[in-house]
Design a protein around this motif. Structure first.
Motif, PDB file in Angstrom:
ATOM      1  N   GLY A  47      32.813  37.887  32.156  1.00  0.00           N
ATOM      2  CA  GLY A  47      33.037  38.724  33.448  1.00  0.00           C
ATOM      3  C   GLY A  47      33.985  39.430  32.627  1.00  0.00           C
ATOM      4  O   GLY A  47      34.106  39.908  31.417  1.00  0.00           O
ATOM      5  N   VAL A  48      34.831  40.374  32.956  1.00  0.00           N
ATOM      6  CA  VAL A  48      36.041  41.416  32.714  1.00  0.00           C
ATOM      7  C   VAL A  48      37.051  40.963  33.479  1.00  0.00           C
ATOM      8  O   VAL A  48      36.284  41.350  34.940  1.00  0.00           O
ATOM      9  N   VAL A  49      38.260  41.453  32.533  1.00  0.00           N
ATOM     10  CA  VAL A  49      39.470  40.906  33.354  1.00  0.00           C
ATOM     11  C   VAL A  49      40.309  42.898  33.342  1.00  0.00           C
ATOM     12  O   VAL A  49      39.811  43.225  32.571  1.00  0.00           O
ATOM     13  N   SER A  50      40.391  43.151  35.001  1.00  0.00           N
ATOM     14  CA  SER A  50      40.984  44.529  34.944  1.00  0.00           C
ATOM     15  C   SER A  50      42.582  44.386  35.523  1.00  0.00           C
ATOM     16  O   SER A  50      42.428  43.506  35.965  1.00  0.00           O
ATOM     17  N   ASP A  51      43.211  45.783  35.819  1.00  0.00           N
ATOM     18  CA  ASP A  51      44.590  45.419  35.991  1.00  0.00           C
ATOM     19  C   ASP A  51      44.148  46.172  37.702  1.00  0.00           C
ATOM     20  O   ASP A  51      42.933  46.222  37.796  1.00  0.00           O
ATOM     21  N   ILE A 109      31.768  36.414  36.312  1.00  0.00           N
ATOM     22  CA  ILE A 109      33.395  36.344  37.642  1.00  0.00           C
ATOM     23  C   ILE A 109      33.919  37.126  37.141  1.00  0.00           C
ATOM     24  O   ILE A 109      34.340  37.846  36.029  1.00  0.00           O
ATOM     25  N   LEU A 110      34.374  38.584  38.513  1.00  0.00           N
ATOM     26  CA  LEU A 110      34.977  39.903  38.108  1.00  0.00           C
ATOM     27  C   LEU A 110      36.811  39.630  37.902  1.00  0.00           C
ATOM     28  O   LEU A 110      36.813  39.064  39.908  1.00  0.00           O
ATOM     29  N   VAL A 111      37.825  39.884  37.597  1.00  0.00           N
ATOM     30  CA  VAL A 111      38.895  39.482  38.256  1.00  0.00           C
ATOM     31  C   VAL A 111      39.702  40.767  37.888  1.00  0.00           C
ATOM     32  O   VAL A 111      39.476  41.260  36.919  1.00  0.00           O
ATOM     33  N   ALA A 112      40.480  40.973  38.843  1.00  0.00           N
ATOM     34  CA  ALA A 112      41.898  42.152  38.992  1.00  0.00           C
ATOM     35  C   ALA A 112      42.812  41.919  38.967  1.00  0.00           C
ATOM     36  O   ALA A 112      43.197  41.044  40.196  1.00  0.00           O
TER      37      ALA A 112
END
Length: 1001
Positions: A47-51, A109-112
């Motif tokens: 996945g990738v975590v971003s703001d 799973i992508l999370v902001a």
């Protein structure tokens, strides 16, 4: 001592039994078959975590809830993790709210993440025996992380702290690799120079912070005991400053505490990290000196003015030496390029129970001086961490070993003659590489590089190891034991072959050597009991522990003569004779009991009580034990309802204060005893030390108050601190009259030294968008040091060294009066008009300390690019010499103005009277001027390689970088380096540029 040893044996046995019991309980509690079944069900999730704006967040911690497995995001915010379908992922990152995400069988799973206005509480701080957060801390603790220091091309990690911390002053020891810098945490507390060292703690183990002795060029400052650490292996450095932070260390924390934590493994798939950089360093500045034409002109004018005829004795530079010859001696002595190479390799990994990190490094640095000299360092480090399935047992093992080899020129400082030699002086070397003597001998001088073929080799081995074992006996109750062992050995050989000296004298000179061996060993055991419990709306943290430590110091110095061959120099068995043997062997024992009680209420009221009872073998019976303690408190007033809902722009408001005492026992061992040495003849003893069993601890009372603010969801953070430290009962070697037969006796002086000051720290997130990020950090320290009182100082031997009401770092000077109209020479005031100059005429107190200092740091990132730079600034005064027109030595170029009247320089002369006037002027206010500076201390540019490219070649991460140090200095000081503004000819920092690559497999 027998009682102490008995207690130590009991503690050791208890620690061993507890450790074995913990292992047994852990094994009994394990459910291996079920764990094996769960492993079969694991799947990989990416996945990738971003703001909230979509900007990727590197460094986000991703863990499996309720387990000890996890990972961190890379530069593109990506992560991967092997987990079970029913697991829950927990994402945490400084400045953002912790986020939980159920897996539910998903593979991606992508999370902001959402910014957290209370993010200050997420910053974990190592406070020594316990950890806290920036938000909840009641003490003053400054911190730097690996990202700020790991790529700096420095040898000691202390050098990497310059300009980065308020209240922490670091002055380089010199321009030779390995020299110990001077570090002062909130000023100088002791009258003794060796009573001001801070406490160094590496992974919980204290090490001797005093520089290692040396007979080489490193002898002026000593050798830094942290040289053998790998800077790239350091996770963080915390500096404890006030009473609340340092009192738990008791007598060892009087001058502040430096906590160094090395990197640990991560609970992830095993990976390999490699980092290599190489570059070069040069001396960044030159003094503007007279060229040959100017020098000859002013020298001839000196003889004309004096009415003296130049001849081969008083003017060999004009009569014997070539008046058309010119040598830029600065370029000759330190105009070379020092090459730098650094290689780091590390592997780390683990699972939810055990993680490890194993690393090694090699660092090599050349020299800017003529000759084949260099510095080499090899290090290795292991961190092993284990937690049991039931999370009750924790084991942390850390082993760091370093070996360095410093090959230095074996005679006087090479940079000295670069400023004094006449520009038309003859050659140094013959065509075959041997030293040239004839022209120098004809003038009655020795070759300035006499001793050039001497060689000094200093080898140091340093082992720092620690083992921490803890077990949760009951909920909230944990028993813990820290054990440590250190061993630092230094071997130095200074070889002096005959060919380094004038052939005319070689018949009376032997091949000889000077040998020095130093060995420092210590062990420490610290059993502890920790208790944590929620009490209503509050939380209670308690700590009770003990310290048992022993340090052994051995040194042996020898001089050997009469080697039959140069190749045998240093082999003591081949020497004809050995003399001047100096042998020391001392043992230092330290024991303590300490405790801490911390309580917080509603997450807005905090109080911290610490206490310690110390015992030191350096004091006589009845004086060995003393009590120290502190109280610290904090109030987060923005949590009060009347402010929380009405000041939305103020995300944090905190008042903090502390008061307490620490001690100091930094004196020699056995000073309270009479000491004797054997006479040369058999059967005799003679006294060498006078006993004084009544001296005791120095006491440092520390007071601090501070206020902290966070604005605009903590995008702006401001901290303002005021401190006052008073150190009394000063321990010194009190000078005695010659009639006593002794030079001094150890004693307490009725003197009090005070350090006060203001510290400002500001952190701003200027811009944070999807592609661009800009952060700024600012710190400022305004210190003030003075001797508050010293009864009858006028009758003591320190009357001409210190002055009540003035700082300790002073010089007593004559008052400069300008040019004497009768003689045309420099003139200073004869205050009492007795026809002579002495200390009664030194009425000017010159403060040599810094008025203020600090740093400005900026971090930029744009997509894959990053730029970081640090400006260091200092307000101070310094001195500048080379103002004696007509003297037989080179001078500053400005001295040519002395040929014209009214230049400010004295009359051009080579007379004895002119020299006396010049040296008197150097002891006055005449050479002092502003030496403030603004320096671009570090500058780095990095580029993270695209993830698509990295995946194509099988890499996780990759980065190329370019770093610079001391690239630009803005100053009015005309000497070599305003960082060491003494006379003008000294310099410390080299201008360094390095480039490299980092890749993760």
């Amino acid at each position: 001592m027998k009682k102490i040893y008995g207690r130590l044996m009991i503690i050791v046995l208890i620690s061993i039994l507890l450790f074995l019991s913990m292992l047994t309980m852990d094994a009994m509690a394990a459910n291996t078959s079920y764990d094996d079944f769960k492993i079969l069900l694991q799947q990989e999730v990416i996945g990738v975590v971003s703001d909230q704006t979509g900007m990727p967040l590197p460094g986000v911690t991703v863990i499996v809830k309720g387990k000890n497995s996890g990972s961190t995001t890379d530069i593109d915010g990506k992560y991967s993790l092997a987990i079970a379908p029913e697991d829950v992922l927990v994402f945490s990152f400084i400045g953002f709210k912790t986020h939980e995400e159920p897996v539910n069988g998903r593979r991606e799973i992508l999370v902001a993440m959402e910014e957290d206005i209370s993010s200050l509480g997420e910053v974990q701080i190592n406070a020594g025996y316990y950890s806290t957060t920036k938000r909840e801390s009641t003490g003053n603790i400054s911190r730097v992380t690996a990202e700020e220091i790991e790529l700096q091309p420095v040898i000691s990690p202390i050098q990497a702290l310059q300009g980065r911390m308020a209240g922490v002053e670091i002055i380089p020891g010199g321009n030779q690799p390995g020299m110990a810098p001077t570090i002062r945490i909130r000023g100088r507390n002791s009258l003794r120079e060796d009573g001001n060292f801070p406490l160094y703690i590496i992974n919980g183990v204290p090490i001797n912070s005093a520089p290692i002795e040396s007979n080489s060029l490193l002898g002026d400052t000593g050798i830094d005991p942290l040289n053998t650490l790998n800077v790239s292996n350091i996770e963080s450095i915390e500096v404890l400053k006030d009473a609340d932070a340092t009192a738990i260390y008791g007598s060892r924390g009087a001058n502040g505490v430096v906590l160094i934590t090395t990197k640990k493994g991560k609970n992830q798939k095993t990976g390999l990290e490699a980092r290599v950089y190489t570059g070069a360093a040069t001396v960044p500045n030159r003094m503007d000196l007279l060229n040959t034409e100017q020098y000859i002109q002013i020298r001839k004018q000196a003889f004309i003015n004096d009415g003296v005829e130049p001849d081969q004795f008083n003017a060999f530079d004009l009569v014997l030496w070539d008046q058309n010859r010119y040598t830029d001696w600065q370029d000759f002595y330190f105009g070379g390029t020092s090459s730098i190479t650094d290689v780091n390799l590390s592997t780390s990994g683990g699972d939810e129970n055990t993680s490890f990190r194993l690393g090694g490094s090699y660092h090599k640095q050349g020299t800017v001086y003529p000759g084949d000299f260099d510095y080499n360092k090899v290090t290795t480090g292991l961190n092993l961490n284990h937690v049991s399935d039931n999370k009750k047992l924790n084991i942390d093992l850390s082993v760091n070993y370093g070996l360095d080899n410093n090959n230095l020129v074996g005679f006087a400082d090479l940079s000295f003659n670069a400023f004094y030699l006449p520009p038309n002086a003859p050659q140094i070397f013959n065509e075959d590489g041997s030293l040239h003597w004839e022209d120098w001998a004809e003038a009655g001088w020795s070759n300035p590089l006499e001793g050039f073929f001497n060689a000094s080799t200093t080898r140091a081995n340093n082992l720092v190891s620690s083992l921490g074992v803890s077990y949760e006996l009951l909920q909230g109750l944990t028993i813990k034991s820290n054990l440590g062992y250190t061993n630092l050995s230094s071997t130095e050989v200074l070889k002096k072959p005959k060919r380094s000296y004038n052939p005319a004298n070689r018949e009376s000179i032997d091949h000889n050597s000077t040998n020095l061996d130093v060995d420092r060993k210590s062990w420490i055991i610290e059993p502890q009991l920790l208790y944590t419990k929620k009490v209503g709306n509050g939380k209670l943290d308690a700590l009770l522990g003990g310290t048992f430590q022993e340090s052994n110091y051995t040194s042996l110095g020898l001089e050997a003569q009469g080697y039959v061959s140069e190749s045998l120099i240093g082999n003591l068995s081949a020497a004809e004779s050995i003399s001047n043997a100096v042998n020391q062997n001392t043992t230092y024992r330290y024991t303590a009991i300490f405790g801490r009680l911390g309580f917080s209420l509603d997450q807005k009221y905090f109080i911290n009580l610490t206490g310690r009872r110390d015992g030191s073998s350096r004091f006589g019976p009845g004086k060995r034990f003393a009590n120290f303690g502190a109280i610290g408190g904090a109030w987060i007033f923005t949590e009060e309802p009347f402010l929380k809902n009405n000041l939305s722009f103020l995300s944090l408001g905190k008042l903090r204060g502390s008061y307490g005492t620490t001690g100091n026992d930094q004196i020699g061992d056995y000073g309270y005893l009479d000491a004797y040495e054997a006479t040369i003849g058999p059967g005799g003893l003679y006294p060498t030390q006078l006993a004084n069993p009544d001296y005791s601890w120095e006491i440092n009372k520390k007071l601090e108050s501070a206020i902290e603010f966070g604005f605009l969801q903590n995008r702006i953070n401001l901290s303002l601190s005021w401190y006052r430290n008073r150190s009394s009962n000063q321990l010194v070697g009190y000078p005695l009259a010659a009639t006593t037969g002794f030079n001094s006796v150890q004693a307490n002086l009725p003197a009090t030294v005070e350090n006060t000051g203001w510290e400002v720290e500001l952190a701003i997130t200027n811009i944070r968008s999807k592609n661009f990020h800009w952060q700024s950090f600012f710190n400022l320290t305004v210190p003030k040091n003075k001797l508050v009182n010293y009864p009858d100082i006028e009758q003591s031997s320190y009357a001409n060294t210190f002055k009540v009401g003035s700082p300790l770092n002073i010089r007593l000077l004559y008052q400069y009066q300008g040019i004497d109209p009768e003689t045309g020479y420099y003139s200073v005031a004869d205050v009492n008009q007795d026809g002579r100059l002495d200390y009664e005429d030194r009425i000017v107190v010159q403060d040599l300390g810094r008025k203020f200092f600090g740093g400005i740091n900026n971090n930029f990132s744009f997509k894959n690019f990053s730029v970081n730079f640090l400006w260091e600034f200092v307000k101070q005064e310094g001195s500048l010499s080379f103002s004696n027109p007509g003297n037989l030595s080179n001078q500053r170029e400005e001295v040519i103005q002395a040929l014209d009247p009214g230049s400010g320089f004295q009359r051009v002369s080579q007379s004895y009277e002119a020299s006396v006037a010049y040296f008197d002027a150097l002891e006055s206010t005449f050479p002092f001027l502003d030496a403030s500076f603004l320096r671009l201390k570090t500058f780095s540019i990095g580029y993270s390689l695209p993830s698509n490219f990295l995946q194509g070649i099988g890499l996780k991460d990759g980065k190329i970088f370019l770093n610079g140090q001391n690239l630009l200095t803005l100053t009015n000081y005309e000497g070599m380096d305003p960082e060491v503004p003494t006379g003008g000819s000294q310099f410390a920092g080299l201008q360094t540029v390095t480039g490299g690559i980092q890749i993760n497999f």
